[in-house]
Design a protein around this motif. Structure first.
Motif, PDB file in Angstrom:
ATOM      1  N   GLY A  36       9.610  15.347   9.379  1.00  0.00           N
ATOM      2  CA  GLY A  36      10.935  15.686   8.874  1.00  0.00           C
ATOM      3  C   GLY A  36      10.881  16.356   7.517  1.00  0.00           C
ATOM      4  O   GLY A  36      11.879  16.433   6.807  1.00  0.00           O
ATOM      5  N   ASN A  37       9.680  16.803   7.124  1.00  0.00           N
ATOM      6  CA  ASN A  37       9.454  17.548   5.889  1.00  0.00           C
ATOM      7  C   ASN A  37       9.632  16.698   4.633  1.00  0.00           C
ATOM      8  O   ASN A  37      10.146  17.162   3.622  1.00  0.00           O
ATOM      9  N   THR A  38       9.213  15.429   4.700  1.00  0.00           N
ATOM     10  CA  THR A  38       9.174  14.604   3.488  1.00  0.00           C
ATOM     11  C   THR A  38       7.722  14.230   3.210  1.00  0.00           C
ATOM     12  O   THR A  38       6.857  14.346   4.066  1.00  0.00           O
ATOM     13  N   THR A  39       7.474  13.764   2.013  1.00  0.00           N
ATOM     14  CA  THR A  39       6.160  13.280   1.633  1.00  0.00           C
ATOM     15  C   THR A  39       6.093  11.799   1.964  1.00  0.00           C
ATOM     16  O   THR A  39       7.016  11.044   1.658  1.00  0.00           O
ATOM     17  N   LEU A  40       5.006  11.359   2.581  1.00  0.00           N
ATOM     18  CA  LEU A  40       4.821   9.941   2.898  1.00  0.00           C
ATOM     19  C   LEU A  40       3.922   9.315   1.844  1.00  0.00           C
ATOM     20  O   LEU A  40       2.785   9.735   1.649  1.00  0.00           O
ATOM     21  N   LEU A  41       4.439   8.328   1.142  1.00  0.00           N
ATOM     22  CA  LEU A  41       3.664   7.546   0.189  1.00  0.00           C
ATOM     23  C   LEU A  41       3.463   6.162   0.798  1.00  0.00           C
ATOM     24  O   LEU A  41       4.396   5.364   0.860  1.00  0.00           O
ATOM     25  N   LEU A  42       2.261   5.903   1.271  1.00  0.00           N
ATOM     26  CA  LEU A  42       1.962   4.648   1.951  1.00  0.00           C
ATOM     27  C   LEU A  42       1.219   3.722   0.998  1.00  0.00           C
ATOM     28  O   LEU A  42       0.110   4.019   0.564  1.00  0.00           O
ATOM     29  N   ASN A  43       1.849   2.605   0.659  1.00  0.00           N
ATOM     30  CA  ASN A  43       1.240   1.613  -0.229  1.00  0.00           C
ATOM     31  C   ASN A  43       0.200   0.814   0.543  1.00  0.00           C
ATOM     32  O   ASN A  43       0.453   0.335   1.642  1.00  0.00           O
ATOM     33  N   LEU A  44      -0.987   0.684  -0.039  1.00  0.00           N
ATOM     34  CA  LEU A  44      -2.091  -0.053   0.548  1.00  0.00           C
ATOM     35  C   LEU A  44      -2.599  -1.044  -0.501  1.00  0.00           C
ATOM     36  O   LEU A  44      -3.519  -0.740  -1.252  1.00  0.00           O
ATOM     37  N   PRO A  45      -1.993  -2.235  -0.575  1.00  0.00           N
ATOM     38  CA  PRO A  45      -2.350  -3.151  -1.663  1.00  0.00           C
ATOM     39  C   PRO A  45      -3.733  -3.785  -1.476  1.00  0.00           C
ATOM     40  O   PRO A  45      -4.067  -4.247  -0.388  1.00  0.00           O
ATOM     41  N   PRO A  46      -4.545  -3.783  -2.522  1.00  0.00           N
ATOM     42  CA  PRO A  46      -5.872  -4.399  -2.431  1.00  0.00           C
ATOM     43  C   PRO A  46      -5.792  -5.926  -2.541  1.00  0.00           C
ATOM     44  O   PRO A  46      -4.852  -6.473  -3.117  1.00  0.00           O
ATOM     45  N   MET A  47      -6.802  -6.573  -1.991  1.00  0.00           N
ATOM     46  CA  MET A  47      -6.924  -8.020  -2.145  1.00  0.00           C
ATOM     47  C   MET A  47      -7.376  -8.309  -3.577  1.00  0.00           C
ATOM     48  O   MET A  47      -7.670  -7.399  -4.345  1.00  0.00           O
ATOM     49  N   LYS A  48      -7.467  -9.591  -3.939  1.00  0.00           N
ATOM     50  CA  LYS A  48      -7.855  -9.973  -5.305  1.00  0.00           C
ATOM     51  C   LYS A  48      -9.254  -9.501  -5.670  1.00  0.00           C
ATOM     52  O   LYS A  48      -9.562  -9.295  -6.837  1.00  0.00           O
ATOM     53  N   ASN A  49     -10.112  -9.288  -4.671  1.00  0.00           N
ATOM     54  CA  ASN A  49     -11.473  -8.817  -4.943  1.00  0.00           C
ATOM     55  C   ASN A  49     -11.548  -7.292  -5.053  1.00  0.00           C
ATOM     56  O   ASN A  49     -12.634  -6.729  -5.201  1.00  0.00           O
ATOM     57  N   GLY A  50     -10.402  -6.617  -4.954  1.00  0.00           N
ATOM     58  CA  GLY A  50     -10.346  -5.169  -5.093  1.00  0.00           C
ATOM     59  C   GLY A  50     -10.557  -4.400  -3.800  1.00  0.00           C
ATOM     60  O   GLY A  50     -10.466  -3.180  -3.780  1.00  0.00           O
ATOM     61  N   ARG A  51     -10.828  -5.099  -2.716  1.00  0.00           N
ATOM     62  CA  ARG A  51     -11.068  -4.449  -1.426  1.00  0.00           C
ATOM     63  C   ARG A  51      -9.789  -4.420  -0.600  1.00  0.00           C
ATOM     64  O   ARG A  51      -8.877  -5.201  -0.826  1.00  0.00           O
ATOM     65  N   ILE A  52      -9.775  -3.535   0.384  1.00  0.00           N
ATOM     66  CA  ILE A  52      -8.646  -3.440   1.318  1.00  0.00           C
ATOM     67  C   ILE A  52      -8.948  -4.343   2.502  1.00  0.00           C
ATOM     68  O   ILE A  52     -10.058  -4.337   3.036  1.00  0.00           O
ATOM     69  N   HIS A  53      -7.964  -5.124   2.932  1.00  0.00           N
ATOM     70  CA  HIS A  53      -8.149  -6.046   4.057  1.00  0.00           C
ATOM     71  C   HIS A  53      -8.545  -5.259   5.296  1.00  0.00           C
ATOM     72  O   HIS A  53      -8.088  -4.138   5.532  1.00  0.00           O
ATOM     73  N   GLU A  54      -9.393  -5.852   6.130  1.00  0.00           N
ATOM     74  CA  GLU A  54      -9.938  -5.159   7.302  1.00  0.00           C
ATOM     75  C   GLU A  54      -8.861  -4.703   8.286  1.00  0.00           C
ATOM     76  O   GLU A  54      -8.996  -3.640   8.909  1.00  0.00           O
TER      77      GLU A  54
END
Length: 102
Positions: A36-54
Motif C-alpha cells: 500500500g506504499n507505506t514503510t514497514l517498521l517491524l520491532n524485533l525486541p532482543p532478550m536480556k542477553n542481547g539475542r533475538i528469540h529463536e
C-alpha cells in the motif's frame, strides 16, 4: 508508515514467547503495508542477553525468504518502455490480490 512489533509489546517478555506473530500474519502485514506504499517498521525486541528469540528469528527468516522469492524477478525490465508503468501497476495489484486470497 506502519509500526508493528513482532510481539504483543515493544519489549521482550519471556511469558510472551508463545504470542509471537506468525509468518502468515507477518506476510499479511508486509503485503498490506508495503504493498500500500507505506514503510514497514517491524520491532524485533532482543532478550536480556542481547539475542533475538529463536521463534522471532525463524518467523522473520520465513518472511525474508518469502519477499526474496516472490519479488525475485522485476517484470518491468522485460517490458517496453511504454508498457513498463502499466505492467508494474498490474503486477503489484495482481500479486497483492493473489496473496490476499490465500
Amino acid at each position: 508508515e506502519t509500526d508493528v512489533s513482532i510481539r504483543p509489546g515493544w519489549f521482550y517478555h519471556e511469558e510472551e514467547d508463545d504470542q509471537v506473530r506468525s509468518f502468515e500474519n507477518l506476510k499479511d502485514i508486509y503485503l498490506k503495508s508495503v504493498g500500500g506504499n507505506t514503510t514497514l517498521l517491524l520491532n524485533l525486541p532482543p532478550m536480556k542477553n542481547g539475542r533475538i528469540h529463536e521463534t522471532d528469528a525463524a518467523n522473520l527468516k520465513q518472511l525474508g525468504e518469502f519477499i526474496e522469492n516472490t519479488f525475485k524477478y522485476n517484470l518491468v525490465d522485460e517490458a517496453d518502455r511504454e508498457d513498463a508503468v502499466l505492467l508494474k501497476v498490474f503486477c503489484i495489484q495482481y500479486q497483492l490480490f493473489a496473496e490476499l486470497r490465500r
